[in-house]
Each structure stands twice: as C-alpha cells, then as structure tokens.
Design a protein around this motif. Structure first.
Motif, PDB file in Angstrom:
ATOM      1  N   GLN A  76      39.872  39.257  40.149  1.00 53.72           N
ATOM      2  CA  GLN A  76      39.693  39.594  38.737  1.00 53.72           C
ATOM      3  C   GLN A  76      40.336  38.497  37.888  1.00 53.72           C
ATOM      4  O   GLN A  76      41.460  38.064  38.171  1.00 53.72           O
ATOM      5  N   ASN A  77      39.627  38.012  36.885  1.00 53.64           N
ATOM      6  CA  ASN A  77      40.125  36.942  36.012  1.00 53.64           C
ATOM      7  C   ASN A  77      40.612  35.733  36.812  1.00 53.64           C
ATOM      8  O   ASN A  77      41.619  35.098  36.478  1.00 53.64           O
ATOM      9  N   GLY A  78      39.890  35.438  37.886  1.00 54.77           N
ATOM     10  CA  GLY A  78      40.208  34.271  38.696  1.00 54.77           C
ATOM     11  C   GLY A  78      41.353  34.454  39.665  1.00 54.77           C
ATOM     12  O   GLY A  78      41.704  33.539  40.415  1.00 54.77           O
ATOM     13  N   MET A  79      41.968  35.627  39.687  1.00 60.72           N
ATOM     14  CA  MET A  79      43.123  35.881  40.557  1.00 60.72           C
ATOM     15  C   MET A  79      42.742  36.831  41.687  1.00 60.72           C
ATOM     16  O   MET A  79      42.314  37.958  41.445  1.00 60.72           O
ATOM     17  N   ARG A  80      42.884  36.367  42.930  1.00 62.65           N
ATOM     18  CA  ARG A  80      42.601  37.224  44.084  1.00 62.65           C
ATOM     19  C   ARG A  80      43.909  37.758  44.652  1.00 62.65           C
ATOM     20  O   ARG A  80      44.897  37.020  44.798  1.00 62.65           O
ATOM     21  N   ILE A  81      43.919  39.041  44.960  1.00 63.60           N
ATOM     22  CA  ILE A  81      45.094  39.672  45.546  1.00 63.60           C
ATOM     23  C   ILE A  81      44.728  40.364  46.854  1.00 63.60           C
ATOM     24  O   ILE A  81      43.555  40.636  47.132  1.00 63.60           O
ATOM     25  N   ILE A  82      45.744  40.619  47.659  1.00 63.40           N
ATOM     26  CA  ILE A  82      45.606  41.399  48.890  1.00 63.40           C
ATOM     27  C   ILE A  82      46.605  42.546  48.820  1.00 63.40           C
ATOM     28  O   ILE A  82      47.772  42.336  48.458  1.00 63.40           O
ATOM     29  N   THR A  83      46.146  43.740  49.135  1.00 64.71           N
ATOM     30  CA  THR A  83      47.023  44.913  49.150  1.00 64.71           C
ATOM     31  C   THR A  83      46.998  45.559  50.527  1.00 64.71           C
ATOM     32  O   THR A  83      45.976  45.519  51.223  1.00 64.71           O
ATOM     33  N   VAL A  84      48.110  46.135  50.922  1.00 67.89           N
ATOM     34  CA  VAL A  84      48.182  46.889  52.180  1.00 67.89           C
ATOM     35  C   VAL A  84      48.939  48.179  51.918  1.00 67.89           C
ATOM     36  O   VAL A  84      50.034  48.147  51.347  1.00 67.89           O
ATOM     37  N   VAL A  85      48.349  49.308  52.311  1.00 67.67           N
ATOM     38  CA  VAL A  85      49.073  50.579  52.282  1.00 67.67           C
ATOM     39  C   VAL A  85      48.952  51.213  53.667  1.00 67.67           C
ATOM     40  O   VAL A  85      47.864  51.283  54.240  1.00 67.67           O
ATOM     41  N   LEU A  86      50.088  51.640  54.214  1.00 64.78           N
ATOM     42  CA  LEU A  86      50.122  52.283  55.530  1.00 64.78           C
ATOM     43  C   LEU A  86      50.553  53.739  55.376  1.00 64.78           C
ATOM     44  O   LEU A  86      51.549  54.030  54.731  1.00 64.78           O
TER      45      LEU A  86
END
Length: 438
Positions: free
Chosen positions: A271-281
């Motif tokens: 989004q808006n040129g910013m890529r993120i990675i999320t992890v939930v366990l």
C-alpha cells in the motif's frame, strides 16, 4: 523584577500541568500496545526486514500449513536452477495418494500412479494448501520426504532460523499421516517455528522469488479444469480483495491450522509503495478461542498499525557524502571521499523524522592505493533516538548502509612517495627536537 516575573511564569506553567491543560511531550517508542490476541506475532517492512512490532516472537509454536512456504521456496529454487521444470510429470506415490484422499484435511484427491505436472501440484499447494500435492512435491525434490526434511533443515540454517523444528513437509500433525511420517520423527509430532523465523522464510520467499505472489494472489481456481478430476479451489487466505475478509493490497501469503497450532496466518500486502509482512500464531478472538476470523482480525490490526503510523522515507540518498574521509597511503590523493553505496530507506513513524542520529563507522583509518571507486570502507548507521529500537530480521539494531569510496585514486609515483617520506622524516625530527627543548 525579572526574577519575580520568572517565578510567576513557572508557577503559572505548574498550574497548567497540574490541571492537564499543558502536557510535556511524551517520549516516542518504536512499538505501541496493539493488544494483539495471538500467542505470538511480528510485523516487518518487507523491503529491508525492519521490525515494526513484535510479540513473543522467539517462542517455537505450531505453524501448521505455513510450513509449506519452505516447499514453495525450495521448489522455486529448483525451478530457477533448472533442476525441475513446471511441465515435469510427477507420478503419485502410495503415500501422497493416501493422504490426498483425506477430505477432512485440505486436499485435492489425487489418483494413485497418475501423472501430474509440477505446476498443477504447486498451484494446489499454494492456493488450496493441498497436503497430498505437497507430499508429492517433497518426494520430487528429495526422493523421499525424509530426505526432503534434510533439505528443509539445510535451508533453515541458510536463512538463519532459530527456535524451530521440522518433522514433515506439510505442517500436519504426524498422526494424520497414519504411520507414514518421515523416519526418525514421532507419531504425534508437529512442526514448531517461532514467529521471527516464519517472517524470515516469508522475507526470503518474496525477495528471492517474487513471482510467488502471482500464485498466492489467485482467489479461486479450478484444479484440472475440463477433466473428470476438476475441483474448485478457493484460496484459504480470505483477506484477498475479492474474498470474505478482503483487504486491498493483500496478495499473499499462507494460512495454517491444526488443533495444536490453532489458526495462523502469514500475510503480505502493499500500500502506498510500502510492502509489509505480518505473522500471527494461534490467533484468538475476544473469548480466547482460536478461530479462522481471528487470524484475519489480528492481521488487520497489524496492517492498520503499519500503514496508519509508518511511511518509508529516504534518510540518505545513494551517493550521499559523509564528512569523514579515509586516509590513503601512497596515493596521488591523501584522503578518499566516502559516500553511501545505496539509499538508506527507513519506515519512519509519523512525526519522528528528526529522531535519527547519523553514526559513521569506518572499517579502517587507512587504505592503500590504488583505490577503486566503490570500494567498501565503512557503514553509515541511522540510529533511532526516540526509544528502544526493535531492529531488523538481519543485521544490527540500527538502519544502515555501506559506505564506499567516491572516486578512483591512483598510486603516487616513486618520486612523490620518496619526497613525502623525507618530509615525514624531517617533520618528525623537528617535533622531537622542539619537544626536547621545551
């Protein structure tokens, strides 16, 4: 009169503070309390591995089918190395067939002895989390699932994973494999990996083989379309834009669920040129129950936090020249100018642009001519001064970029070097003489 005015001013400010009208600025911190309902979680900037949030990120927990990201990585690696091709035919073993018939697990039923292409099995694994298809691919890569486990563990070391244990390719509990689990593993064992290590797998998968997103972003697809074996596959990632909990920008990555692991999810969005990675366990709802919806609700919290509070900014552009120089021995020039090799980009929290201190560390005070342009001579750090730094998946706590020489520097000829040597000798002699006199 002046002192009296100062006392009155201080008294007035004290009254405002006591009344709560005036507040002193609060010290900023890299992490807020997001109240993430999960046993563990982590949020990173996918471009550079900067950690924006973490909770219990180093405890090894069940990750279920998110284990398949390792198979995705190893398969794409084999494709790129031309060890396997997308059109290559895979014959289904008794083991892969048996597991694929379990419709209470995520599967596309496979025919024993039938040949399927690597691409068909890969799509079934990445989109529908098909366990039988995953076993077939693991056997293709390693010959047997036991050998494939060795490949997984070798790759895990290369990634620098910590706090993990792999016992099979699928992420299922071994009891679901009906005694056919890899030799040397327990009958009820299950893959255990920390949230930080899961993020590392996802980070490498996206960086090394970004084409994975072309598959993980597919919401619906038919397996073996137009044949008697045609099966509709809907992606288990219900955060894809067209699905139940759709969110714009989400295009991956992998879900997981077993009784032990609970509901897990590794997500990625841009989004808006910013890529993120999320992890939930082991995501949980308000009642403490792990549910499918909970893993997407908690992921949404992390994504909202990232995009509402951070913006990727270039603190120092490529070619930025620092004040420090490096001494050059035997060079036509005595000092080498130093600049950044690449732009230093950081996910900066809103209002904290000025909370970064430049720190230059040189590898050595002196280098010897000839010097080539672009030679690494140090590191530029952007040290966060607003509180605790969460750091990066790899490398030191502070954002950093390599420092390199800006220009070529030729070696000085013998006469210049000789005269410098003579000058240095008499300079030293003079200093010694003056020192002894005074």
């Amino acid at each position: 009169m002046k002192k009296r005015l100062q006392k009155m001013t201080f008294a007035f400010l004290a009254c405002l503070l006591a009344a709560g009208v005036l507040q002193l600025p609060k010290k900023a911190y890299a992490q807020d309390n997001l109240d993430i309902h999960a046993k563990a979680a982590i949020l990173i900037d996918a471009d550079n591995g900067q950690i924006l949030y973490e909770k219990n990120a180093d405890q090894a927990l069940g990750i279920a089918s998110m284990s398949k990201m390792m198979t995705e990585y190893l398969l794409l690696k084999a494709i790129h190395e031309k060890k396997i091709s997308w059109d290559q035919k895979v014959t289904i073993s008794d083991y892969a067939y048996h597991v694929s018939q379990k419709r209470d697990l995520s599967n596309v039923p496979l025919r024993k002895g039938e040949k399927y292409t690597v691409k068909e099995l890969f799509q079934a694994m990445a989109i529908y989390s098909a366990n039988g298809a995953t076993i077939a691919l693991a056997e293709t890569l390693g010959g047997t699932e036991k050998n494939y486990l060795n490949m997984m563990n070798k790759q895990a070391k290369t990634f620098g994973l910590t706090n993990y244990k792999f016992v099979n390719a699928t992420g299922l509990n071994n009891r679901d494999l009906d005694g056919m689990q890899p030799g040397g593993t327990g009958s009820t064992e299950e893959n255990l990996v920390s949230a930080r290590s899961v993020a590392k797998i996802a980070y490498h998968l996206i960086h090394d083989y970004p084409e994975i997103l072309q598959t993980t972003s597919i919401a619906k697809m038919k397996f073996r379309a137009g044949t008697n074996d045609e099966i509709a596959m809907q992606n288990w990632n219900w955060m894809l834009p067209s699905l139940v909990y759709g969110r714009q920008g989400v295009d991956g990555l992998k879900t997981g669920n077993t009784d032990y692991a609970g509901y897990c999810f590794t997500g990625t969005s841009k989004q808006n040129g910013m890529r993120i990675i999320t992890v939930v366990l082991h995501a949980e709802d308000a009642n403490g129950k792990s549910t499918m919806k909970a893993r997407f609700d908690e992921t949404n919290k992390l994504m909202d936090y990232a995009y509402n509070n951070f913006t990727e900014k270039t603190l120092y552009p490529k070619g930025y020249t620092v004040k420090k120089t490096v001494s050059v021995k035997a060079g036509k020039e005595k000092q080498a100018a130093v600049a950044t090799k690449a732009p230093l980009i950081v996910a900066v929290k809103n209002g904290e642009d000025k909370m970064y201190k430049q720190v230059v560390k040189l590898d050595s005070k002196q280098i010897t001519a000839p010097v080539k342009k672009g030679m690494k001579v140090g590191t530029l750090y952007a040290q966060y001064t607003g509180g605790q730094e969460l750091g990066y998946l790899y490398g030191p706590k502070s954002a950093n970029v390599a420092l390199v020489t800006k220009n070529d520097i030729e070696k000085a000829n013998w006469f210049v070097r000789m005269m410098r040597g003579i000058g240095g000798f008499f300079s030293g002699l003079w200093q010694h003489t003056v020192g002894s006199l005074f």
